[in-house]
Design a protein around this motif. Structure first.
Motif, short mmCIF file in Angstrom:
data_model
loop_
_atom_site.label_atom_id
_atom_site.label_comp_id
_atom_site.label_asym_id
_atom_site.label_seq_id
_atom_site.Cartn_x
_atom_site.Cartn_y
_atom_site.Cartn_z
N GLY A 58 -13.63 7.40 6.18
CA GLY A 58 -12.91 9.05 6.18
C GLY A 58 -11.57 8.85 7.60
O GLY A 58 -12.09 7.96 8.51
N ILE A 59 -10.93 10.22 7.83
CA ILE A 59 -9.89 9.75 9.22
C ILE A 59 -10.56 10.15 10.30
O ILE A 59 -10.53 9.42 11.08
CB ILE A 59 -9.09 11.04 8.99
N ILE A 78 -0.01 5.01 -1.77
CA ILE A 78 -0.30 5.98 -0.60
C ILE A 78 0.41 6.06 0.76
O ILE A 78 0.75 4.54 1.04
CB ILE A 78 -1.90 5.62 -0.40
N HIS A 111 -7.54 6.91 6.05
CA HIS A 111 -9.26 7.51 5.42
C HIS A 111 -9.11 6.59 4.27
O HIS A 111 -10.63 6.00 4.38
CB HIS A 111 -8.19 8.71 4.19
N LEU A 112 -8.72 6.06 3.99
CA LEU A 112 -9.60 4.94 2.78
C LEU A 112 -9.98 3.33 3.55
O LEU A 112 -10.73 3.18 3.05
CB LEU A 112 -9.15 3.90 1.70
N ASN A 113 -9.34 2.75 4.76
CA ASN A 113 -9.82 1.70 5.31
C ASN A 113 -11.10 2.29 6.34
O ASN A 113 -11.35 1.36 7.05
CB ASN A 113 -8.66 1.24 6.14
N ARG A 145 1.04 -1.10 -0.14
CA ARG A 145 -0.17 0.11 0.05
C ARG A 145 1.02 1.15 0.08
O ARG A 145 0.68 2.07 -1.01
CB ARG A 145 -0.93 0.00 0.60
N TYR A 146 1.72 1.64 0.67
CA TYR A 146 2.62 2.29 1.37
C TYR A 146 3.45 2.94 -0.16
O TYR A 146 4.33 3.67 -0.40
CB TYR A 146 3.77 2.12 1.76
N TYR A 175 -12.32 6.54 10.97
CA TYR A 175 -11.05 5.68 11.05
C TYR A 175 -10.55 5.40 12.57
O TYR A 175 -10.96 5.05 13.41
CB TYR A 175 -10.48 5.86 10.29
N LEU A 228 -1.53 8.27 6.31
CA LEU A 228 -3.20 9.28 6.79
C LEU A 228 -3.58 8.37 5.85
O LEU A 228 -4.94 8.54 5.92
CB LEU A 228 -2.76 10.37 6.44
N GLU A 229 -4.45 8.83 4.40
CA GLU A 229 -4.66 7.95 3.15
C GLU A 229 -5.28 6.95 3.36
O GLU A 229 -6.13 6.29 3.22
CB GLU A 229 -4.10 8.40 2.12
N THR A 230 -4.36 6.02 4.10
CA THR A 230 -4.56 4.26 4.14
C THR A 230 -5.41 4.73 5.26
O THR A 230 -6.48 4.04 5.03
CB THR A 230 -3.56 3.88 4.73
#
Length: 314
Positions: free
Chosen positions: A242-243, A230, A237-239, A226-227, A246, A233-235
């Motif tokens: 949104g933040i 992205i 957000h997508l998991n 993933r890194y 999460y 922080l975006e990880t």
């Protein structure tokens, strides 16, 4: 930006020179011995030809056109004459770097950017007291900069904002991925993140939770997948949705896990021997084998960079 000077022709200096030549800029490579410069040019020539053959040569210019942009010099004053950007690439030694910048401070004009490749020495330790301090900045690359585009731009407290902006624009021009730090901090950002991962990896292996080989697999076939595209922080957000969502879901779990982290390891003793043995069994610590593995790594990074570029253009 016209001429670019790179001080010292080691791995970082050579790689930087290749990056800037690929961007079509004239480069002067300085070192104290002609033999080192001759070897550096030959190394650069071989790398460029290999990259050309594999289809990974950067820039629109041919190998010969890029090589023609690179000149060498053993005289410091002559090396920086006409340069508008000077990148120091000496070993990570504070006194050596201060000596070099002290010499540069006496011979450069008021429009030259003085930049360091240091990975952890603070700008306030490198540049304080120089009369050209407003023109001084750290441009920390990721090794090797030809294959990994990130550059951390770190100002001295007295660095003029125009120095930061000019450096940022230059790095963008040659195809790197610059990030601007608003102020200096120990380890900058990349190494603070890297050392946090290394520290917990060391503890997990040391406590017998996982083997060194499997620990690296967690990163290469897990987080690293993933890194590569992205960030953390975006990880987050997508998991989740949104933040904020999460944090609502995982806040307490994160705090619970983080509170179990141990002290900073010593990076020595039995754990060092255990990890060294595992790594040496996989990749023996002899120059020929290490160089071959580094080439494999660089080929992987080049392929990944090409893939990322293609995906961004889609």
């Amino acid at each position: 930006m016209a001429d670019i000077s790179f001080l010292f022709s080691g791995l970082i200096g050579r790689s930087w020179a290749m990056v800037f030549a690929a961007g079509g800029l004239k480069v002067k490579l300085y070192d104290i011995a002609q033999e080192q410069l001759t070897n550096a040019l030959e190394n650069i020539r071989k790398q460029m030809k290999t990259l050309k053959e594999s289809g990974f040569l950067k820039g629109a210019l041919s190998v010969e056109q890029q090589l023609a942009l690179i000149s060498v010099c053993t005289d410091l004053k002559a090396a920086v004459e006409g340069a508008t950007f000077i990148q120091e690439c000496t070993p990570e030694n504070l006194e050596l770097k201060k000596k070099i910048f002290g010499q540069l401070d006496l011979i450069v004009g008021d429009n030259v950017i003085l930049s360091s490749s240091t990975s952890c020495l603070l700008p306030s330790k490198l540049f304080t007291g120089l009369k050209h301090v407003k023109q001084c900045i750290v441009s920390h690359p990721v090794n090797p900069p030809y294959f990994v585009p990130l550059v951390e731009i770190v100002p001295h407290p007295e660095t003029d904002p125009s120095t930061t902006e000019r450096t940022y624009a230059l790095m963008k021009k040659i195809g790197q991925s610059p990030v601007k730090l608003n102020r200096e901090i120990e380890g900058f950002v990349l190494n603070r993140l890297q050392y946090a991962v290394i520290s917990e990896a060391w503890r997990l292996v040391g406590e017998g939770i996982i083997s060194p080989m499997d620990l690296d697999l967690v990163m290469s076939d897990g987080l690293g997948m993933r890194y590569a595209f992205i960030g953390p922080l975006e990880t987050m957000h997508l998991n989740a949705e949104g933040i904020s969502n999460y944090c609502e879901r995982y806040r307490e779990g994160m705090k619970l896990v983080l509170n179990t982290f141990g002290p900073v390891p010593e990076f020595s003793g039995e754990i060092e021997q255990k990890i060294n043995q595992a790594m040496s069994e996989k990749i023996p610590s002899v120059p020929k084998v290490l160089d071959a593995r580094r080439k494999w790594r660089d080929d992987c990074l080049t392929g990944l960079a090409k893939l990322k570029k293609e995906m961004k253009s889609d």
